[in-house]
Design a protein around this motif. Structure first.
Motif, PDB file in Angstrom:
ATOM      1  N   ASN A 168       8.886   2.419  12.153  1.00 21.40           N
ATOM      2  CA  ASN A 168       7.660   3.202  12.659  1.00 21.40           C
ATOM      3  C   ASN A 168       7.912   3.889  14.090  1.00 21.40           C
ATOM      4  O   ASN A 168       7.031   3.952  14.954  1.00 21.40           O
ATOM      5  N   ALA A 224       3.951   2.672   7.815  1.00 21.16           N
ATOM      6  CA  ALA A 224       3.155   1.922   8.364  1.00 21.16           C
ATOM      7  C   ALA A 224       2.391   0.831   7.628  1.00 21.16           C
ATOM      8  O   ALA A 224       1.781  -0.133   8.196  1.00 21.16           O
ATOM      9  N   GLY A 225       2.578   0.709   6.376  1.00 18.40           N
ATOM     10  CA  GLY A 225       2.034  -0.543   5.672  1.00 18.40           C
ATOM     11  C   GLY A 225       3.193  -1.809   5.414  1.00 18.40           C
ATOM     12  O   GLY A 225       2.743  -2.827   4.723  1.00 18.40           O
ATOM     13  N   ASP A 253       0.916  -1.168  -0.038  1.00 17.13           N
ATOM     14  CA  ASP A 253       0.002  -0.130   0.025  1.00 17.13           C
ATOM     15  C   ASP A 253       0.703   1.248   0.073  1.00 17.13           C
ATOM     16  O   ASP A 253       1.539   1.632   1.050  1.00 17.13           O
ATOM     17  N   GLN A 254       1.112   1.785  -1.134  1.00 14.01           N
ATOM     18  CA  GLN A 254       1.703   3.056  -1.304  1.00 14.01           C
ATOM     19  C   GLN A 254       1.375   4.220  -0.424  1.00 14.01           C
ATOM     20  O   GLN A 254       2.290   4.816   0.148  1.00 14.01           O
ATOM     21  N   ALA A 255       0.232   4.433  -0.266  1.00 10.58           N
ATOM     22  CA  ALA A 255      -0.403   5.751   0.521  1.00 10.58           C
ATOM     23  C   ALA A 255      -0.249   5.358   2.142  1.00 10.58           C
ATOM     24  O   ALA A 255       0.061   6.204   2.694  1.00 10.58           O
ATOM     25  N   ALA A 256       0.043   4.121   2.574  1.00 13.83           N
ATOM     26  CA  ALA A 256       0.392   3.712   3.984  1.00 13.83           C
ATOM     27  C   ALA A 256       1.692   4.117   4.482  1.00 13.83           C
ATOM     28  O   ALA A 256       2.020   4.234   5.595  1.00 13.83           O
ATOM     29  N   LYS A 275       5.116  -5.067   6.399  1.00 14.36           N
ATOM     30  CA  LYS A 275       4.557  -6.313   6.919  1.00 14.36           C
ATOM     31  C   LYS A 275       5.701  -7.419   7.009  1.00 14.36           C
ATOM     32  O   LYS A 275       6.557  -7.542   6.028  1.00 14.36           O
TER      33      LYS A 275
END
Length: 305
Positions: A290, A14-15, A8-11, A17
């Motif tokens: 993060n 935070a995206g 998810d590029q927008a995350a 994993k």
């Protein structure tokens, strides 16, 4: 194998994993490297190459990270110059899965032997900052002994490397940054320091080269400090800033075997050191990316203890 992936590029970070992925296979001219330490550049999640292949097709979930130090475990057909069991370090292809994983497949030409007396963590931390500083100063900036260089962000990961290399080359180094970075910048080779919040940048006077990692208004103001025939070099992308009678060059760092050899040679002789801020295990990488507080220096993921 364990790997960090993004979907998810927008995350942003935070995206990221931690997942299980198949181990990579070595294509023609590739090697597979068991990664011991990996570097991560904070803005690479904004790079198109993290999300698409060279013709623009989505390639997620992709593995970020492009700086590595590790051991060769497999050779692809036609691969020469490296052997199984060899310690290596280097920069991988932007458009292929990266190094935040237990293994990576990479073209052999992108890798350089890592001497046995250099720790994997140090090797990984040397790659991107070292190559960026080297190419900015010497390939694009044509820095010579006796010249003066203004290094923006001199307490940062790339700026501290640029200050050391410039000083070692016989240049006069003026570092800039926030007040809290003054001592770090001086410790890494700057001979003067300009607090960008409280000092007048224009008081620096004329310099031969500006090495910029900040961009924006700072790079525009810096253009006016460059003497005739001098150069403004930036890694922040195209800029309208143009020194009178000089050049502006924006560039993207590229792998370079010979330059990595030069960098590690200086490091082994005490003429260069890395700026490492945090070392985390792969299992803890998601949290490391993060953190709520700012970490000074480069974050390195130690994949193998």
């Amino acid at each position: 194998m364990k790997a960090i992936v993004v979907t998810d590029q927008a995350a942003g970070t935070a995206g990221v994993k931690l997942v299980k992925r198949p181990e990579p296979q070595a294509a023609i001219n590739d090697v597979v490297v068991q990664i011991h330490a990996s570097g991560f550049t904070g803005d690479e999640l904004t790079w198109p190459s993290t999300w698409t292949d060279r013709v623009g097709r989505d390639r997620t979930p992709s593995i970020p990270g492009h700086e590595l130090a590790g051991v060769v475990t497999a050779l692809g057909y036609g691969t020469t110059g490296l052997s199984i069991g060899q310690r290596v370090f280097g920069l991988t292809d932007w458009y292929r899965d990266g190094t935040l994983a237990e293994y990576v497949a990479v073209e052999a030409r992108y890798l350089t032997p890592l001497p046995g007396d250099v720790d994997f963590t140090v090797g990984a931390a040397l790659v991107m900052p070292g190559l960026t500083a080297w190419q900015g100063l010497f390939e694009h900036g044509r820095l010579q002994a006796g010249q003066s260089v203004l290094v923006h962000g001199a307490a940062g990961v790339v700026g501290s490397m640029a200050s050391q290399l410039a000083r070692d080359a016989g240049a006069y180094v003026i570092g800039t940054g926030r007040a809290g970075g003054r001592q770090t910048a001086l410790d890494f080779g700057a001979q003067e320091f300009v607090d960008l919040d409280n000092d007048a940048l224009e008081d620096v006077g004329e310099v031969d080269l500006v090495f910029d990692v900040i961009g924006g208004d700072i790079v525009k103001r810096s253009a006016g400090l460059i003497r005739a025939g001098g150069t403004l070099v930036t890694v922040t992308g195209p800029t309208e800033a143009r020194p009178a009678g000089g050049l502006t060059i924006d560039f993207v760092v590229v792998p370079d075997h010979a330059q990595l050899n030069e960098l590690v040679h200086r490091l082994r002789r005490g003429r260069l050191r890395t700026n490492i801020g945090n070392v985390a295990a792969l299992d803890d990488a998601v949290a490391a990316f993060n953190r709520t507080e700012r970490i000074k220096g480069k974050t390195i993921i130690r994949v193998r203890p």
